[in-house]
Design an enzyme around this catalytic site. Sequence first.
Site, PDB file in Angstrom:
ATOM      1  N   LYS A  37       4.199   6.894   1.554  1.00  0.00           N
ATOM      2  CA  LYS A  37       3.203   5.872   1.237  1.00  0.00           C
ATOM      3  C   LYS A  37       3.374   4.667   2.132  1.00  0.00           C
ATOM      4  O   LYS A  37       4.511   4.220   2.298  1.00  0.00           O
ATOM      5  CB  LYS A  37       3.398   5.473  -0.228  1.00  0.00           C
ATOM      6  N   LYS A  91       8.638   4.868   0.763  1.00  0.00           N
ATOM      7  CA  LYS A  91       7.616   3.853   0.524  1.00  0.00           C
ATOM      8  C   LYS A  91       7.902   2.668   1.445  1.00  0.00           C
ATOM      9  O   LYS A  91       8.980   2.065   1.385  1.00  0.00           O
ATOM     10  CB  LYS A  91       7.647   3.406  -0.939  1.00  0.00           C
TER      11      LYS A  91
HETATM   12  C1  PBG Z   1       4.141  -0.796  -7.431  1.00  0.00           C
HETATM   13  C2  PBG Z   1       3.149  -0.129  -6.569  1.00  0.00           C
HETATM   14  C3  PBG Z   1       2.433  -0.637  -5.473  1.00  0.00           C
HETATM   15  C4  PBG Z   1       1.520   0.366  -5.099  1.00  0.00           C
HETATM   16  C5  PBG Z   1       1.760   1.455  -5.928  1.00  0.00           C
HETATM   17  N1  PBG Z   1       2.787   1.128  -6.811  1.00  0.00           N
HETATM   18  C6  PBG Z   1       2.398  -1.976  -4.851  1.00  0.00           C
HETATM   19  C7  PBG Z   1       3.557  -2.575  -4.206  1.00  0.00           C
HETATM   20  O1  PBG Z   1       4.585  -1.956  -3.966  1.00  0.00           O
HETATM   21  O2  PBG Z   1       3.420  -3.766  -3.979  1.00  0.00           O
HETATM   22  C8  PBG Z   1       0.486   0.262  -4.015  1.00  0.00           C
HETATM   23  C9  PBG Z   1      -0.700   1.139  -4.166  1.00  0.00           C
HETATM   24  C10 PBG Z   1      -1.876   0.768  -3.330  1.00  0.00           C
HETATM   25  O3  PBG Z   1      -1.830  -0.153  -2.487  1.00  0.00           O
HETATM   26  O4  PBG Z   1      -2.909   1.418  -3.506  1.00  0.00           O
HETATM   27  N2  PBG Z   1       5.381  -1.009  -6.932  1.00  0.00           N
END
Ligand code: PBG
Length: 325
Positions: free
Chosen positions: A248, A195
Amino acid sequence: MSYPSQRPRRLRRSKALRSLVRETRLSTEGLIYPMFVCPGSQVRTEVPSMPGICQQSVDQLVEECREVGELGIPGIILFGLPEQKDELGSGAWDPAGVVQRAVEAIRKAKLDLLVITDVCLCEYTSHGHCGVVKDGQVLNDPTLEYLAQSALSHARAGADIVAPSDMMDGRVAAIRRKLDEHGFTEVAILSYAAKYCSAFYGPFREAAQSAPQFGDRRSYQMDPANAREALREVELDIEEGADLVMVKPALPYLDVIRAVRERFELPVAAYNVSGEYAMVKAAVRNGWLDEKRVVLEILTSIYRAGAGIVLTYHAKDIARWLKAC
Ligand code: PBG
């Protein structure tokens, strides 16, 4: 042998030929639809930067889940907006929390839907970070127990898959141990393994009200410049017991999806995130892009890169378009 005996255009002549030789076939079967649950009843508020996506109370959410199931989409992933936020993010593991109640309600409605829950603290903490904060630092090890407790509460409510998105080291192992200790050996872990610290999460943070109140997430989410490090992250999560792994965001990281697909045997998911969705929606609203063609091309590219599972806010539209094809 080359031209004129080789003519690649021969196989592009008709719809039937193109369809016969198509390498990547689109289907609804790998789609997961992300949803946001909030307190109250009869609440359905559209997120301004994500047209068509709403924050909804449990009753409304269950109704939309019914529609999602009828469209042939196999599952959803749930994010929660708690009644109150606090320093530790205790709403995340509250047995009566929004996500826990939503999962129970979906189960009770006997919908044929896989229920995945996002496991993280950022939606529940007053500071908006994904872990325990002390002296301005996000602490790793003290966060693990809270994440594990959250995952356990989701499993108890009836989740099929828990998906940690916090990027703390060791959280997959901590969650696996906790679930197994309590007899939830069948609940799977979808790890947000690679991520990235991405600007494409902007609209989500509006939807989930989870923007960090100080600093950013660079000390725990990955540097967008690193692809080899993604393989290491994935490897570690697999060793810790992840059943599925995720990359992601999706579009700016197609190379990472491909690399993960080639190196590992586990199912690979990709998250076509909020900012990717918002860009398409904004351009479409201006009449600058053809929504259906662009979205199907994006989906094709993510599948082609090697993802078998795609989390996307476009899921319902895609399912409708593919049905009509
Ligand atoms: C929580 C999380 C996030 C997303 C999914 N889980 C946001 C972040 O890390 O700030 C992002 C999903 C999206 O942008 O559609 N940690």
